[in-house]
Scaffold this motif. Structure first.
Motif, PDB file in Angstrom:
ATOM      1  N   CYS A   1      38.372  39.863  44.900  1.00 45.90           N
ATOM      2  CA  CYS A   1      37.507  40.081  43.442  1.00 45.90           C
ATOM      3  C   CYS A   1      36.608  38.900  42.911  1.00 45.90           C
ATOM      4  O   CYS A   1      35.724  39.038  42.176  1.00 45.90           O
ATOM      5  N   ALA A   2      37.133  37.604  43.490  1.00 45.42           N
ATOM      6  CA  ALA A   2      36.401  36.282  42.851  1.00 45.42           C
ATOM      7  C   ALA A   2      36.981  35.688  43.847  1.00 45.42           C
ATOM      8  O   ALA A   2      38.039  35.310  44.602  1.00 45.42           O
ATOM      9  N   TRP A   3      36.590  34.259  43.582  1.00 46.63           N
ATOM     10  CA  TRP A   3      37.061  32.944  44.540  1.00 46.63           C
ATOM     11  C   TRP A   3      36.615  31.801  43.884  1.00 46.63           C
ATOM     12  O   TRP A   3      35.696  31.646  42.887  1.00 46.63           O
ATOM     13  N   HIS A   4      37.426  30.509  44.044  1.00 50.28           N
ATOM     14  CA  HIS A   4      36.768  29.367  43.610  1.00 50.28           C
ATOM     15  C   HIS A   4      36.669  28.221  44.716  1.00 50.28           C
ATOM     16  O   HIS A   4      37.290  28.529  45.731  1.00 50.28           O
TER      17      HIS A   4
ATOM     18  N   LEU B   1      35.260  43.716  31.198  1.00 54.37           N
ATOM     19  CA  LEU B   1      35.462  42.438  30.541  1.00 54.37           C
ATOM     20  C   LEU B   1      36.963  42.070  30.780  1.00 54.37           C
ATOM     21  O   LEU B   1      37.373  41.023  31.221  1.00 54.37           O
ATOM     22  N   ALA B   2      37.847  43.214  30.504  1.00 56.74           N
ATOM     23  CA  ALA B   2      39.247  43.141  30.939  1.00 56.74           C
ATOM     24  C   ALA B   2      39.615  42.590  32.511  1.00 56.74           C
ATOM     25  O   ALA B   2      40.421  41.819  32.504  1.00 56.74           O
ATOM     26  N   ALA B   3      38.606  43.133  33.330  1.00 57.62           N
ATOM     27  CA  ALA B   3      38.840  42.826  34.566  1.00 57.62           C
ATOM     28  C   ALA B   3      38.461  41.370  34.952  1.00 57.62           C
ATOM     29  O   ALA B   3      38.914  40.616  35.656  1.00 57.62           O
ATOM     30  N   LEU B   4      37.246  40.923  34.224  1.00 56.17           N
ATOM     31  CA  LEU B   4      36.779  39.606  34.422  1.00 56.17           C
ATOM     32  C   LEU B   4      37.584  38.532  33.951  1.00 56.17           C
ATOM     33  O   LEU B   4      38.012  37.534  34.494  1.00 56.17           O
ATOM     34  N   ALA B   5      38.209  38.839  32.772  1.00 58.43           N
ATOM     35  CA  ALA B   5      39.256  37.985  32.077  1.00 58.43           C
ATOM     36  C   ALA B   5      40.480  37.779  32.958  1.00 58.43           C
ATOM     37  O   ALA B   5      40.899  36.568  33.090  1.00 58.43           O
ATOM     38  N   ASN B   6      40.761  38.749  33.585  1.00 58.62           N
ATOM     39  CA  ASN B   6      42.310  38.621  34.436  1.00 58.62           C
ATOM     40  C   ASN B   6      41.974  37.561  35.702  1.00 58.62           C
ATOM     41  O   ASN B   6      42.728  36.762  36.161  1.00 58.62           O
ATOM     42  N   VAL B   7      40.947  37.892  36.325  1.00 55.64           N
ATOM     43  CA  VAL B   7      40.556  37.247  37.419  1.00 55.64           C
ATOM     44  C   VAL B   7      40.119  35.686  36.993  1.00 55.64           C
ATOM     45  O   VAL B   7      40.228  34.900  37.807  1.00 55.64           O
ATOM     46  N   SER B   8      39.490  35.860  35.922  1.00 59.18           N
ATOM     47  CA  SER B   8      39.008  34.326  35.394  1.00 59.18           C
ATOM     48  C   SER B   8      40.437  33.569  34.962  1.00 59.18           C
ATOM     49  O   SER B   8      40.180  32.171  35.459  1.00 59.18           O
ATOM     50  N   GLY B   9      41.303  34.009  34.845  1.00 61.00           N
ATOM     51  CA  GLY B   9      42.625  33.376  34.545  1.00 61.00           C
ATOM     52  C   GLY B   9      43.076  32.731  35.920  1.00 61.00           C
ATOM     53  O   GLY B   9      43.628  31.549  36.048  1.00 61.00           O
ATOM     54  N   HIS B  10      43.165  33.809  36.884  1.00 61.44           N
ATOM     55  CA  HIS B  10      43.560  33.416  38.134  1.00 61.44           C
ATOM     56  C   HIS B  10      42.776  32.325  38.769  1.00 61.44           C
ATOM     57  O   HIS B  10      43.480  31.574  39.140  1.00 61.44           O
ATOM     58  N   GLU B  11      41.336  32.310  38.907  1.00 58.36           N
ATOM     59  CA  GLU B  11      40.616  31.154  39.302  1.00 58.36           C
ATOM     60  C   GLU B  11      40.715  29.898  38.790  1.00 58.36           C
ATOM     61  O   GLU B  11      40.808  29.053  39.259  1.00 58.36           O
ATOM     62  N   LEU B  12      40.497  29.850  37.437  1.00 59.20           N
ATOM     63  CA  LEU B  12      40.681  28.592  36.728  1.00 59.20           C
ATOM     64  C   LEU B  12      42.108  27.903  36.865  1.00 59.20           C
ATOM     65  O   LEU B  12      42.055  26.785  37.053  1.00 59.20           O
TER      66      LEU B  12
END
Lengths: 181, 317
Positions: free
Chosen positions: B194-197, B234-245
């Motif tokens: 879904c995302a990566w850092h 937005l809810a999806a982005l927020a969840n993965v944003s927390g994960h990545e940060l």
């Protein structure tokens, strides 16, 4: 089966990345030059896995751990009544009882599941991965990497079928910093 | 016929060690209480019970010690010598031609990062230290966002995303603690993530950055937030944003800092598990975000269980 595997498209990605970096370097002032340290961690290969990948990684882990530990009861609890496996040297189907007799009666090594992919089709999940046994200690020969395809029924969480092959040239594992394997 | 395809590259090491009964639940010990002691190698489990003196320095039998070590070392995160993030300085980048009209996503992400700093959620990371004993800092600051409406690339090229960061962030944080999440309008397709850092440099300045697909209507990356507070995207982005940060804070760069024997970081170990229906941030905003792994909570038996049943996740709620 589609597979987003960096090694198979690696050379294309590397070339694309190199071209992009070259283009970027030609238009950006020197002070803003992007630079990735060698062997940088993170990125697509270690990204946040989707729900499906996370789910089946966990399931495959539990299944493999039960096999490694010789935990017949746990293994059987994950097999469908009509489970079958097809593998070398014969392509004939082997049922659960015979397979368990062979599997649990032999010494299994620790290993790594990698390059896992999931395709969900209605109530069926087709999960593929490479299983890389841990290196053998001493003079014993290391077991080869295997390509495994598992077919799971999603509603019951049971394994319907397994297909195992030994790829001649499995894609290399991506280099990782020491301690991650 | 409805088909969903999610493909990923992932690696996972399997434990063949003997199984052990879980240690008895000890008195709740806040992660902060472990401090630097939680940092290095967890060779001692906290078997303290409420009202009793702590039982430390357990000398296990040979067999139990080896098995315990094998199991514990594969479960807890360990330190690999690299840097951790000090006070993160965050600036979001929205990249893609469709960001001109984003619904609630841009304002929502602004609110997310504004509230992240100093939140209980951010505090789930502070038990982790670097080689000097300095703790991860939860005190992130948010410097707003940048919108680049040029065509975005997908997440397959780390260098392409870094190039975008360097293009739009002309003065990255000189502390080296800049974190620049790049939100694109590229759908995930068949990618299994879904995302990566990651981390790199812009003009010699260390930066941390992350990549996010457009997750509107993407069930594979959806936390299933039913609160009605945010759009699904937005809810999806927020969840993965927390994960990545959270991961960028504890394992930002090369060489790595905190991860377990299989390479899983604090976000990975609690992915797709939620210890609270909603987590409240420091600005009062509420989000359905996954938990984050705590070695201290795991050893004390006070965390909630991840998908493998390991009770080391903290919801931050």
């Amino acid at each position: 089966m589609k597979h987003e595997s960096p090694p198979r498209r690696g050379h294309v990605r590397v070339l694309s990345s190199a071209l992009l970096a070259l283009a970027a370097s030609s238009i950006l002032p020197a002070s803003a030059q992007p630079s990735l340290p060698p062997g940088v961690r993170g990125g697509p290969a270690t990204g946040m896995a989707t729900r499906s990948v996370s789910k089946y990684l966990d399931l495959e882990r539990r299944f493999q751990e039960a096999l490694t530990n010789g935990d017949r009861k746990s293994v059987q609890s994950l097999l469908a009544d009509d489970f079958e496996i097809r593998t070398l040297p014969s392509a004939d189907a082997i049922g659960a009882d015979e397979w368990l007799r062979r599997e649990l009666g032999s010494r299994r090594r620790d290993g790594i599941v990698r390059d896992l992919g999931v395709r969900e089709i209605d109530d069926v999940a087709v999960v593929s991965f490479l299983f890389e046994p841990a290196p053998a200690a001493g003079p014993a020969r290391s077991a080869p990497t295997l390509f495994v395809v598992d077919v799971w029924r999603q509603s019951s969480g049971k394994l319907l079928a397994r297909y195992v092959d030994r790829p001649a040239n499995p894609p290399p594992r991506q280099s990782r910093p020491s301690g991650r394997e | 016929m409805f088909m969903k395809t999610t493909i990923a590259a992932a690696s996972l090491s399997l434990c063949a060690g003997a199984s052990l009964a879980a240690p008895p639940s000890g008195a709740p010990v806040a992660p902060q209480a472990y401090g630097a002691a939680a940092g290095m190698h967890h060779e001692v489990e906290d078997l303290a019970t409420r009202g009793e003196p702590p039982m430390l320095g357990i000398h296990w039998t040979r067999e139990l010690h080896a098995a315990h070590q094998a199991r514990t070392n594969r479960t807890v995160m360990t330190y690999h010598g690299g840097k951790i993030m000090g006070d993160p300085s965050v600036k979001a980048i929205f990249w893609g031609s469709s960001w001109g009209s984003s619904g609630d996503k841009i304002a929502g992400i602004d609110s997310f990062y504004t509230g992240f700093g100093g939140s209980k959620y951010a505090n789930t990371t502070i038990e982790y230290t670097d080689s000097t004993g300095t703790h991860v800092s939860p005190n992130s600051t948010y410097g707003g966002h940048v919108i680049d409406t040029s065509a975005a690339s997908g997440g397959g090229s780390t260098s392409a995303i870094l190039a975008e960061v360097c293009k739009v962030i002309t003065s990255p944080a000189g502390s080296g603690n800049g974190y620049y999440p790049v939100y694109t309008d590229v759908p995930r397709g068949s990618a299994g993530y879904c995302a990566w850092h990651s981390a790199g440099t812009c003009g010699g300045v260390q930066v941390q950055f992350a990549f996010f697909f457009k997750l509107d209507g993407d069930a594979g990356c959806d936390p299933a937030d039913t609160s009605g507070l945010h759009s699904q995207g937005l809810a999806a982005l927020a969840n993965v944003s927390g994960h990545e940060l959270a991961e960028a804070m504890t394992d930002p760069a090369n060489p790595g800092a905190w991860y377990d024997a299989s390479g899983s970081e604090n976000g990975d170990k609690c992915a797709w598990t939620f210890g609270a229906p909603l987590v409240t941030f420091s600005n009062g905003s509420q989000w359905k975000v996954q938990g984050e792994w705590s070695n201290a909570a795991y050893n004390a038996g006070t965390g909630y269980a991840n998908s493998s049943g390991q009770k080391g996740c903290l919801s931050g709620g």
